[in-house]
Scaffold this active site. Structure first.
Site, PDB file in Angstrom:
ATOM      1  N   LYS A 273       0.827  -1.297  -0.029  1.00  0.00           N
ATOM      2  CA  LYS A 273      -0.072  -0.027  -0.079  1.00  0.00           C
ATOM      3  C   LYS A 273       0.712   1.159   0.072  1.00  0.00           C
ATOM      4  CE  LYS A 273      -3.966  -2.387   1.994  1.00  0.00           C
ATOM      5  NZ  LYS A 273      -3.207  -3.760   2.673  1.00  0.00           N
ATOM      6  N   CYS A 389      -7.520  -6.684   7.529  1.00  0.00           N
ATOM      7  CA  CYS A 389      -7.856  -7.830   6.477  1.00  0.00           C
ATOM      8  C   CYS A 389      -8.466  -8.762   7.136  1.00  0.00           C
ATOM      9  CB  CYS A 389      -6.571  -8.435   5.739  1.00  0.00           C
ATOM     10  SG  CYS A 389      -5.292  -8.752   6.548  1.00  0.00           S
TER      11      CYS A 389
END
Ligand code: SAM
Length: 438
Positions: A273, A389
């Site tokens: 990311k 997640c």
């Protein structure tokens, strides 16, 4: 002639032995990624494929082992059987193409190492023959539908899913037992998605754009219809593209970095990311990571993607403390917190075997510590994106609600909340906060 060689020139019996050992290591608490990283490069692809399949098809192989083995076999035999049976279980994603007799013969050979009494050889031979017959597609239906298999999950995990998603908890487990698709993120600094798709099609690789997930437009996501090794992707080594789930690509898009923004990626490794944020804007970046070994992977990724510059600092430090901080407030903070990873099981099928129920509580506490600390480092009017997640509300909506209640200056902005796993994305949780005043 027996087809003994795997496509990677490792005899199948050896690959089965190493994969069964890898499964044993997972059962004693080691992560599969760690185990696979220690293998030689020529062993890794085939062992990864066999051990992933064995874990994804665990529920089905253990129904069959129960059916055909009268007494519970010793763990090393059970693990070898699970790897070999997975080669027979039809889930629609096969393609290894071993003949039945090859699998049986090579699995019997794989017993050689520890089987002094011939007990295991006889058992493996008999069970695999029976299983192969039981799972043979009917002759008139060579393409009969795939055998639906749920992913293995311990009882406490299933109970959590059932409580949290009473209508769809079973379909989540079925979705997670499927092999994860190959999804790419095109590096917008080098190519637009359309341009990269032409390069792919010149290389004979079919792709489809993933336009949006949960209403968030994704300009760079591509689904590769027939997965290929990354070495075959045009420009992979010069940074044109990365492998990243479409659900993960929401993070940088939502945080929407602008040139000159000072951005903190508070839990950054391996840097997927961080890199995406830098591909979107020439911002100043602090990529923080607690784990020294994982920290090295951020630099490796940024090197490959040609994203290093004097505006990027990669730091080792603890995001729940401020010891590493130089006192400058951030415009934007990405907090991709350590979590159970219960949303990314199709890419990491060892996770349900490794997590313990008590982990959720301690992860929740750690997430709260990091959230509380990170908020103090954000400018007034700044944005903080909290991501996990995970599928468990304890790490998702409960955390966002707790945080908003604790901080009167936190304004919740639109974000997808809980994403469940689908064909194109893993399970993630997203909450976006704006700091209203100091
Ligand atoms: C979900 S992963 C981050 C994935 C990364 N954002 C990406 O997209 O590639 C969470 C990371 O947080 C790190 N971590 C755990 N506790 C931390 C802490 N207290 N401070 C900073 N990093 C931490 C873990 O080592 C792990 O690398």
């Amino acid at each position: 002639m027996l087809e003994q060689k795997s496509p990677h020139s490792l005899p199948l019996s050896e690959a089965l032995t190493i994969a069964a050992q890898a499964i044993s290591e997972v059962m004693s608490g080691r992560s599969l990624t760690e185990v696979l990283e220690q293998l030689d490069a020529h062993e890794r692809p085939i062992v990864q494929s066999l051990s992933f399949d064995a874990l994804r098809k665990w529920v089905r192989s253990h129904e069959l082992i129960k059916q055909y083995v009268p007494k519970t076999p010793p763990p090393e035999v059970d693990h070898l059987l699970s790897v070999a049976i997975a080669l027979f279980v039809h889930d629609g994603s096969e393609g290894k193409g071993y003949a039945t007799h090859t699998i049986v013969d090579q699995a019997v050979r794989a017993c050689g190492e520890y089987d002094k009494t011939m007990y295991a050889k006889g058992l493996v031979n008999a069970v695999l023959r029976k299983v192969s017959l039981a799972l043979q597609p009917p002759q008139d239906k060579p393409h009969y539908p795939a055998d639906p298999i749920p992913m293995y999950a311990p009882a406490w995990w299933r109970a959590n899913l059932k409580r949290s998603y009473p209508k769809v908890w079973q379909s989540i487990l079925f979705a997670q037992a499927k092999r994860a698709p190959l999804i790419l993120r095109v590096n917008q600094k080098q190519y637009s998605r359309v341009q990269y798709q032409s390069l792919l099609s010149e290389a004979g690789i079919a792709s489809a754009a993933i336009e949006s997930i949960a209403g968030i437009h994704l300009p760079s996501a591509l689904l590769i219809t027939n997965p290929v090794p990354v070495s075959e992707l045009p420009g992979f080594y010069s940074g044109s593209v990365s492998v990243q789930d479409a659900g993960a690509q929401i993070a940088a898009t939502l945080l929407n970095p602008q040139p000159g923004d000072l951005v903190l990626d508070a839990c950054a490794a391996p840097g997927g990311k961080t890199a995406h944020l830098l591909e979107l804007a020439d911002c100043q970046m602090v990529a923080l990571e607690l784990d020294g070994e994982r920290l090295g992977k951020i630099g490796g990724n940024l090197d490959r993607l040609r994203l290093h510059s004097d505006k990027v600092k990669v730091l080792r430090g603890d995001a729940s403390k401020a010891l590493w901080w130089d006192g400058t407030l951030f415009d934007k903070i990405l907090l991709d917190a350590p979590c159970s990873a219960s949303g990314i099981v199709s890419r990491h099928p060892d996770i349900p075997f490794l997590r313990r129920e008590a982990d959720i509580k301690s992860l929740q506490l750690k997430q709260r510590e990091i959230l509380t600390q990170a908020w103090k480092l954000l400018k007034s009017e700044g944005l903080l994106l909290y991501v996990t997640c995970s599928l468990f509300p304890e790490e998702g909506e409960d955390q966002a609600a707790w945080f908003a209640q604790q901080h009167s200056n936190a304004v919740r902005l639109g974000a997808p909340g809980q994403l469940l796993p689908t064909e194109t994305n893993d399970g993630f949780y997203y909450a976006l906060f704006k700091k209203n005043g100091p």
